[in-house]
Design a protein around this motif. Structure first.
Motif, short mmCIF file in Angstrom:
data_model
loop_
_atom_site.label_atom_id
_atom_site.label_comp_id
_atom_site.label_asym_id
_atom_site.label_seq_id
_atom_site.Cartn_x
_atom_site.Cartn_y
_atom_site.Cartn_z
N THR A 108 0.83 -1.21 0.00
CA THR A 108 0.00 0.00 0.00
C THR A 108 0.86 1.25 0.00
O THR A 108 1.73 1.42 0.86
N VAL A 157 1.42 5.33 -2.46
CA VAL A 157 1.24 6.09 -3.70
C VAL A 157 2.43 5.72 -4.59
O VAL A 157 3.58 5.82 -4.17
N GLN A 163 -2.65 5.98 -6.26
CA GLN A 163 -2.76 5.29 -4.97
C GLN A 163 -3.08 3.81 -5.17
O GLN A 163 -4.03 3.46 -5.89
N SER A 174 -4.03 0.59 -2.73
CA SER A 174 -4.40 0.23 -1.37
C SER A 174 -4.75 -1.26 -1.33
O SER A 174 -5.68 -1.68 -2.03
#
Length: 122
Positions: free
Chosen positions: A91, A93, A117, A119
């Motif tokens: 996780t 950016v 991003q 996640s």
């Protein structure tokens, strides 16, 4: 200066795959090394993968070796990061970058994407 636009991130579950895309414009993309870095909360930006402009083997961080694959299509001025077997610790950016030669340090790259991003939930 070359402009980079990266995309392809999103929320996924552990074990899923994602492919990030980086589209370049305004420069001779084929002559640049391209790289992917990532920035996780509370951590410094870290090297993920890179490949040079020539026919050399890509380089990967140990944390992603065997799971991530960097590639490029010079005809489309595009670089990719295929991410398989994603883990929660992935996780972050993710940023694509371009520079005159392959380096592990982000200070050597002059062009950057805006970030996308990723996640990963367990």
């Amino acid at each position: 200066q070359m402009k980079l636009v990266d995309s392809g991130g999103g929320p996924v579950q552990s074990g899923d795959s994602l492919r990030l895309t980086c589209v370049a414009s305004g420069g001779r993309f084929s002559t640049y090394a391209v790289a992917w870095f990532r920035l996780a909360p509370g951590k410094e930006r870290e090297f993920v993968a890179a490949m040079g402009s020539g026919a050399f083997a890509p380089n990967y961080a140990d944390a992603v070796k065997g799971r991530f694959t960097i590639s490029r299509d010079n005809n489309r001025n595009t670089a990719y990061l295929q991410m398989n077997s994603l883990r929660p610790e992935d996780t972050a950016v993710y940023y694509c970058a371009a520079g005159p030669s392959l380096r592990y340090s982000d200070s050597f790259y002059s062009s950057w994407g805006q970030g996308t991003q990723v996640s990963v939930s367990s």
